[in-house]
Write a protein that holds these residues in place. Structure first.
Motif, PDB file in Angstrom:
ATOM      1  N   PRO A 124       0.756  -1.167   0.088  1.00  0.00           N
ATOM      2  CA  PRO A 124       0.135   0.132  -0.023  1.00  0.00           C
ATOM      3  C   PRO A 124       0.808   1.401  -0.128  1.00  0.00           C
ATOM      4  CG  PRO A 124      -0.736  -1.554   1.481  1.00  0.00           C
ATOM      5  CD  PRO A 124       0.396  -2.023   1.046  1.00  0.00           C
ATOM      6  N   MET A 125       2.101   1.345   0.828  1.00  0.00           N
ATOM      7  CA  MET A 125       2.754   2.458   0.731  1.00  0.00           C
ATOM      8  C   MET A 125       3.430   2.687  -0.743  1.00  0.00           C
ATOM      9  SD  MET A 125       4.846   2.249   4.261  1.00  0.00           S
ATOM     10  CE  MET A 125       5.230   0.592   4.372  1.00  0.00           C
ATOM     11  N   ALA A 126       4.040   1.733  -1.376  1.00  0.00           N
ATOM     12  CA  ALA A 126       4.522   2.000  -2.793  1.00  0.00           C
ATOM     13  C   ALA A 126       3.593   2.376  -3.788  1.00  0.00           C
ATOM     14  CB  ALA A 126       5.011   0.517  -2.854  1.00  0.00           C
ATOM     15  N   PHE A 127       2.247   2.133  -3.679  1.00  0.00           N
ATOM     16  CA  PHE A 127       1.329   2.532  -4.423  1.00  0.00           C
ATOM     17  C   PHE A 127       0.285   3.521  -3.949  1.00  0.00           C
ATOM     18  CE2 PHE A 127       2.660  -1.773  -5.581  1.00  0.00           C
ATOM     19  CZ  PHE A 127       3.320  -1.824  -6.726  1.00  0.00           C
ATOM     20  N   ALA A 128       0.534   4.018  -3.016  1.00  0.00           N
ATOM     21  CA  ALA A 128      -0.366   5.215  -2.213  1.00  0.00           C
ATOM     22  C   ALA A 128      -1.085   6.244  -3.210  1.00  0.00           C
ATOM     23  CB  ALA A 128       0.131   5.635  -1.085  1.00  0.00           C
ATOM     24  N   GLN A 129      -0.285   6.481  -4.016  1.00  0.00           N
ATOM     25  CA  GLN A 129      -0.691   7.850  -5.152  1.00  0.00           C
ATOM     26  C   GLN A 129      -1.216   7.469  -6.266  1.00  0.00           C
ATOM     27  OE1 GLN A 129      -0.844  10.836  -3.614  1.00  0.00           O
ATOM     28  NE2 GLN A 129       0.185   9.729  -1.828  1.00  0.00           N
ATOM     29  N   ASP A 130      -1.442   6.110  -6.530  1.00  0.00           N
ATOM     30  CA  ASP A 130      -2.136   5.802  -7.750  1.00  0.00           C
ATOM     31  C   ASP A 130      -3.588   6.362  -8.122  1.00  0.00           C
ATOM     32  OD1 ASP A 130      -0.125   4.346  -8.410  1.00  0.00           O
ATOM     33  OD2 ASP A 130      -1.015   2.454  -8.154  1.00  0.00           O
ATOM     34  N   VAL A 131      -3.617   6.829  -9.280  1.00  0.00           N
ATOM     35  CA  VAL A 131      -4.872   7.495  -9.705  1.00  0.00           C
ATOM     36  C   VAL A 131      -5.111   7.275 -11.048  1.00  0.00           C
ATOM     37  CG1 VAL A 131      -6.178   9.555 -10.038  1.00  0.00           C
ATOM     38  CG2 VAL A 131      -4.936   9.389  -8.064  1.00  0.00           C
ATOM     39  N   VAL A 132      -6.323   6.557 -11.506  1.00  0.00           N
ATOM     40  CA  VAL A 132      -6.705   6.400 -12.926  1.00  0.00           C
ATOM     41  C   VAL A 132      -7.286   7.603 -13.381  1.00  0.00           C
ATOM     42  CG1 VAL A 132      -8.077   5.183 -14.499  1.00  0.00           C
ATOM     43  CG2 VAL A 132      -7.114   4.038 -12.544  1.00  0.00           C
ATOM     44  N   LYS A 133      -7.238   8.414 -14.649  1.00  0.00           N
ATOM     45  CA  LYS A 133      -7.477   9.458 -15.038  1.00  0.00           C
ATOM     46  C   LYS A 133      -8.629   9.049 -16.205  1.00  0.00           C
ATOM     47  CE  LYS A 133      -4.093  12.698 -13.850  1.00  0.00           C
ATOM     48  NZ  LYS A 133      -3.149  13.687 -14.095  1.00  0.00           N
ATOM     49  N   GLU A 134      -9.856   9.554 -16.068  1.00  0.00           N
ATOM     50  CA  GLU A 134     -10.767   9.225 -17.186  1.00  0.00           C
ATOM     51  C   GLU A 134     -11.268  10.598 -17.703  1.00  0.00           C
ATOM     52  OE1 GLU A 134     -15.016   7.797 -16.031  1.00  0.00           O
ATOM     53  OE2 GLU A 134     -13.962   5.709 -16.451  1.00  0.00           O
ATOM     54  N   PRO A 135     -11.635  10.511 -18.682  1.00  0.00           N
ATOM     55  CA  PRO A 135     -12.113  11.841 -19.239  1.00  0.00           C
ATOM     56  C   PRO A 135     -13.082  12.672 -18.266  1.00  0.00           C
ATOM     57  CG  PRO A 135     -12.294  10.439 -21.015  1.00  0.00           C
ATOM     58  CD  PRO A 135     -11.966   9.639 -19.555  1.00  0.00           C
ATOM     59  N   GLY A 136     -12.422  13.762 -17.863  1.00  0.00           N
ATOM     60  CA  GLY A 136     -13.396  14.808 -17.033  1.00  0.00           C
ATOM     61  C   GLY A 136     -13.299  14.287 -15.648  1.00  0.00           C
ATOM     62  N   ARG A 137     -12.589  13.291 -15.020  1.00  0.00           N
ATOM     63  CA  ARG A 137     -12.425  12.588 -13.748  1.00  0.00           C
ATOM     64  C   ARG A 137     -11.503  12.015 -13.439  1.00  0.00           C
ATOM     65  NH1 ARG A 137     -17.981   9.311 -12.759  1.00  0.00           N
ATOM     66  NH2 ARG A 137     -17.828   8.555 -15.028  1.00  0.00           N
ATOM     67  N   GLU A 138     -11.015  11.880 -11.962  1.00  0.00           N
ATOM     68  CA  GLU A 138     -10.123  11.006 -11.633  1.00  0.00           C
ATOM     69  C   GLU A 138     -10.633   9.887 -10.615  1.00  0.00           C
ATOM     70  OE1 GLU A 138      -6.942  13.184  -9.613  1.00  0.00           O
ATOM     71  OE2 GLU A 138      -6.168  14.069 -11.330  1.00  0.00           O
ATOM     72  N   ILE A 139      -9.965   8.467 -11.023  1.00  0.00           N
ATOM     73  CA  ILE A 139     -10.361   7.653 -10.053  1.00  0.00           C
ATOM     74  C   ILE A 139      -9.480   7.176  -9.204  1.00  0.00           C
ATOM     75  CG2 ILE A 139     -11.491   5.392 -10.146  1.00  0.00           C
ATOM     76  CD1 ILE A 139     -12.067   5.844 -13.114  1.00  0.00           C
ATOM     77  N   PRO A 140      -9.697   7.362  -8.037  1.00  0.00           N
ATOM     78  CA  PRO A 140      -8.572   7.021  -7.046  1.00  0.00           C
ATOM     79  C   PRO A 140      -8.590   5.514  -6.672  1.00  0.00           C
ATOM     80  CG  PRO A 140     -10.265   8.049  -5.535  1.00  0.00           C
ATOM     81  CD  PRO A 140     -10.438   8.304  -7.213  1.00  0.00           C
ATOM     82  N   THR A 141      -7.228   4.984  -6.453  1.00  0.00           N
ATOM     83  CA  THR A 141      -7.197   3.515  -6.114  1.00  0.00           C
ATOM     84  C   THR A 141      -7.304   2.988  -4.860  1.00  0.00           C
ATOM     85  OG1 THR A 141      -5.576   3.616  -7.867  1.00  0.00           O
ATOM     86  CG2 THR A 141      -5.512   1.632  -6.213  1.00  0.00           C
ATOM     87  N   GLU A 142      -8.172   2.160  -4.662  1.00  0.00           N
ATOM     88  CA  GLU A 142      -8.621   1.893  -3.157  1.00  0.00           C
ATOM     89  C   GLU A 142      -7.755   0.486  -3.066  1.00  0.00           C
ATOM     90  OE1 GLU A 142     -13.076   1.627  -2.680  1.00  0.00           O
ATOM     91  OE2 GLU A 142     -13.144   2.065  -4.586  1.00  0.00           O
ATOM     92  N   GLU A 143      -7.430   0.315  -1.954  1.00  0.00           N
ATOM     93  CA  GLU A 143      -6.718  -0.937  -1.428  1.00  0.00           C
ATOM     94  C   GLU A 143      -7.607  -1.849  -0.948  1.00  0.00           C
ATOM     95  OE1 GLU A 143      -3.713  -1.697  -1.687  1.00  0.00           O
ATOM     96  OE2 GLU A 143      -3.034   0.295  -2.416  1.00  0.00           O
ATOM     97  N   TYR A 144      -7.751  -3.133  -1.576  1.00  0.00           N
ATOM     98  CA  TYR A 144      -8.466  -4.167  -1.147  1.00  0.00           C
ATOM     99  C   TYR A 144      -8.205  -4.905   0.295  1.00  0.00           C
ATOM    100  CZ  TYR A 144     -11.346  -8.344  -0.947  1.00  0.00           C
ATOM    101  OH  TYR A 144     -12.115  -9.265  -0.502  1.00  0.00           O
ATOM    102  N   HIS A 145      -9.277  -5.015   1.047  1.00  0.00           N
ATOM    103  CA  HIS A 145      -8.975  -5.618   2.198  1.00  0.00           C
ATOM    104  C   HIS A 145     -10.049  -6.715   2.411  1.00  0.00           C
ATOM    105  CE1 HIS A 145     -11.822  -2.554   3.511  1.00  0.00           C
ATOM    106  NE2 HIS A 145     -12.379  -3.475   4.246  1.00  0.00           N
ATOM    107  N   TYR A 146      -9.516  -8.104   3.094  1.00  0.00           N
ATOM    108  CA  TYR A 146     -10.236  -8.932   3.341  1.00  0.00           C
ATOM    109  C   TYR A 146     -11.637  -8.781   3.998  1.00  0.00           C
ATOM    110  CZ  TYR A 146     -12.081 -13.820   4.790  1.00  0.00           C
ATOM    111  OH  TYR A 146     -12.606 -14.780   4.658  1.00  0.00           O
ATOM    112  N   GLY A 147     -12.802  -9.293   3.136  1.00  0.00           N
ATOM    113  CA  GLY A 147     -14.158  -8.910   3.591  1.00  0.00           C
ATOM    114  C   GLY A 147     -14.697  -7.673   2.815  1.00  0.00           C
ATOM    115  N   MET A 148     -13.976  -6.977   2.061  1.00  0.00           N
ATOM    116  CA  MET A 148     -14.347  -5.677   1.694  1.00  0.00           C
ATOM    117  C   MET A 148     -15.742  -6.030   0.774  1.00  0.00           C
ATOM    118  SD  MET A 148     -11.932  -3.164  -0.179  1.00  0.00           S
ATOM    119  CE  MET A 148     -12.558  -1.400  -1.064  1.00  0.00           C
ATOM    120  N   GLN A 149     -16.759  -5.316   0.672  1.00  0.00           N
ATOM    121  CA  GLN A 149     -17.738  -5.418  -0.079  1.00  0.00           C
ATOM    122  C   GLN A 149     -17.781  -4.537  -1.406  1.00  0.00           C
ATOM    123  OE1 GLN A 149     -20.508  -7.617   0.630  1.00  0.00           O
ATOM    124  NE2 GLN A 149     -19.204  -8.442   2.272  1.00  0.00           N
ATOM    125  N   LEU A 150     -17.552  -5.323  -2.561  1.00  0.00           N
ATOM    126  CA  LEU A 150     -17.423  -4.574  -3.704  1.00  0.00           C
ATOM    127  C   LEU A 150     -18.969  -4.452  -4.381  1.00  0.00           C
ATOM    128  CD1 LEU A 150     -13.974  -5.898  -4.981  1.00  0.00           C
ATOM    129  CD2 LEU A 150     -14.688  -3.795  -3.571  1.00  0.00           C
TER     130      LEU A 150
END
Length: 88
Positions: A16-42
């Motif tokens: 998580p520290m190595a990739f903490a600033q990952d963001v996907v850019k989509e036209p007109g907005r940015e999508i931050p990266t969430e870290e998956y944790h066990y039991g996380m509801q998607l």
């Protein structure tokens, strides 16, 4: 066997520290990266992209980009074992 468990735990805790600033850019907005944790509801309605780690060896980061049922994009990062066997 214990060394593999220790290495796996270390990689999992540092990733998580190595990739903490990952963001996907989509036209007109940015999508931050969430870290998956066990039991996380998607809330996945449609998968847009998944990392192909079939040719990688060992524990590697993988990403899932998807749309939820409201049409909002999400990006989740998790660790998985690569699909290629190592030859020692």
């Amino acid at each position: 066997m214990k060394i593999a468990s220790v290495v796996s735990a270390l990689i999992t805790s540092l990733a998580p520290m190595a990739f903490a600033q990952d963001v996907v850019k989509e036209p007109g907005r940015e999508i931050p990266t969430e870290e998956y944790h066990y039991g996380m509801q998607l809330d996945i309605d449609k998968v847009l992209h998944r990392t192909d780690n079939s040719e990688k060896v060992g524990m590697v980061p993988a990403y899932l980009v998807y749309l939820d049922h409201d049409g909002a994009p999400h990006r989740v990062r998790f660790l998985e074992w690569g699909g290629k066997a190592s030859h020692a």
